[in-house]
Enzyme design. Sequence first.
Site, short mmCIF file in Angstrom:
data_model
loop_
_atom_site.label_atom_id
_atom_site.label_comp_id
_atom_site.label_asym_id
_atom_site.label_seq_id
_atom_site.Cartn_x
_atom_site.Cartn_y
_atom_site.Cartn_z
N HIS A 110 9.79 -34.18 14.16
CA HIS A 110 10.33 -33.20 13.21
C HIS A 110 9.84 -31.79 13.56
CE1 HIS A 110 11.47 -31.22 9.52
NE2 HIS A 110 10.22 -30.87 9.33
N ARG B 94 17.88 -36.03 16.30
CA ARG B 94 16.69 -35.24 16.61
C ARG B 94 15.82 -36.05 17.57
NH1 ARG B 94 13.02 -35.74 12.03
NH2 ARG B 94 11.70 -36.88 13.48
N TYR C 272 7.20 -43.65 12.33
CA TYR C 272 8.19 -44.09 11.35
C TYR C 272 9.58 -44.43 11.91
CZ TYR C 272 9.34 -39.07 11.55
OH TYR C 272 9.66 -37.81 11.98
C1 TPP Z 1 12.66 -26.78 -0.72
C2 TPP Z 1 11.87 -27.49 0.34
N1 TPP Z 1 11.45 -28.75 0.12
C3 TPP Z 1 10.74 -29.41 1.06
C4 TPP Z 1 10.41 -28.78 2.25
C5 TPP Z 1 9.63 -29.53 3.34
N2 TPP Z 1 10.57 -29.88 4.40
C6 TPP Z 1 10.66 -29.14 5.51
S1 TPP Z 1 11.83 -29.70 6.55
C7 TPP Z 1 12.20 -30.99 5.54
C8 TPP Z 1 13.26 -31.99 5.93
C9 TPP Z 1 14.55 -31.35 6.29
O1 TPP Z 1 15.42 -32.32 6.78
P1 TPP Z 1 16.89 -31.96 7.16
O2 TPP Z 1 17.52 -31.12 6.10
O3 TPP Z 1 17.58 -33.23 7.52
O4 TPP Z 1 16.72 -31.01 8.45
P2 TPP Z 1 16.06 -31.39 9.86
O5 TPP Z 1 14.62 -31.00 9.73
O6 TPP Z 1 16.24 -32.84 10.09
O7 TPP Z 1 16.77 -30.57 10.87
C10 TPP Z 1 11.42 -30.96 4.40
C11 TPP Z 1 11.51 -31.94 3.31
C12 TPP Z 1 10.86 -27.45 2.43
N3 TPP Z 1 10.62 -26.78 3.56
N4 TPP Z 1 11.60 -26.85 1.47
#
Ligand code: TPP
Length: 360
Positions: A262, A258, A271
Amino acid sequence: MMPAEPVKFTAPKMYQILDENGKCNEAEMPKLTNDDFRKIYENLVYARMLDGRILNLQREGRCGTYASSLGEEATQVGSAFALSKEDWLFPYFREIGAHITRGLPMDLYLLYWMGDERGSKVPEGLNDFVISIPVGTQNLHATGVAMAMGLKGDKKASMVYLGDGATSEGDFHEAMNFAGVFKAPVIFVCQNNQWAISLPLSRQTASKTLAQKAVAYGFDGYVVDGNDVFAVLKVAREAVERAKAGGGPTFLECVTYRISDHTTADDSGKYRPAQEVEDWKKRDPIERVRKYMQSKGLWDEVYEKSVVDKVTKMIDENVLKAESVPAPEPDDMFDYLYERLPKELAEQKAEVVAFLGKGA
Ligand SMILES: Cc1ncc(C[n+]2csc(CCOP(=O)(O)OP(=O)(O)O)c2C)c(N)n1
Ligand SMILES: [Mg+2]
């Protein structure tokens, strides 16, 4: 007596066809026409340029919080290109390239990120689910639909996207288990972009790969260069064919990065090391396709300009269309959750309607 032996797992090397310098292992190249090459390239460019435009719109206050796909375009375009129209797609929130490849009207995609839920109204005939913000839940939807298709004898596949972070969610493991047991025709496409907001992969899991998680559920997992659109397409195509032939699920770990924050509400400089980002930029997924196509006589400056002009026009038109949609009515919030409104909500809706002076 034999000593007890633990179950062992060895990971294969990451699968790659086109390296970062545009050098290609032709023997492994998936079957593609010149039109396919052009379509893939144009989808990659469209994904990147629209992504950049949305970031600008957000800065100008014309769009809400947005999750950029910068650097992950090959994973998205390559995997979605392996699907046929009748197959199903279950995104999470970072798949602009997959949506473009499937043909979702981009004014709807823009409308969604502008904060208007009507952007989630997928046109009839397009078998794509809506964006899933809850991390991981879409895996269950995709597996459930795949199981249903299996029961009905439909020869269709379902493809679901998830991040590295989603592999820690219970929903993910439940979906993987059901998929394995019921041999559901589902393909899990994991965009392993190394980070889940500020959590690095090393804190996400002690597994050497994410793909090996599939082994525990009784099916195959592949580790693929997610910045190599042809490697992703090849493995995804085989997985789709296997799923449709009754061979069950497949897990693809697409190793990518990425490049952006985020979301627009994040500051990744806080970070993660700047050098890490710079190193990954050298593995750009689009640059290498351009070099490869040039070597095949399929790319030159004139073609590049025509692609950029075409994409710019499409983006301009879609932004205009999305911004021309009249604002929703406040009482719309009652209309889409229930088939029939519960009594209390019906009363509240009546109150809102009266307050707005709209009359019953
Ligand atoms: C059930 C849930 N827990 C926490 C969140 C907050 N949250 C949004 S994106 C994210 C991280 C996701 O990381 P990843 O699965 O690696 O996907 P990326 O964003 O890196 O594409 C979190 C913890 C959420 N949206 N839903
Ligand atoms: Mg991630």
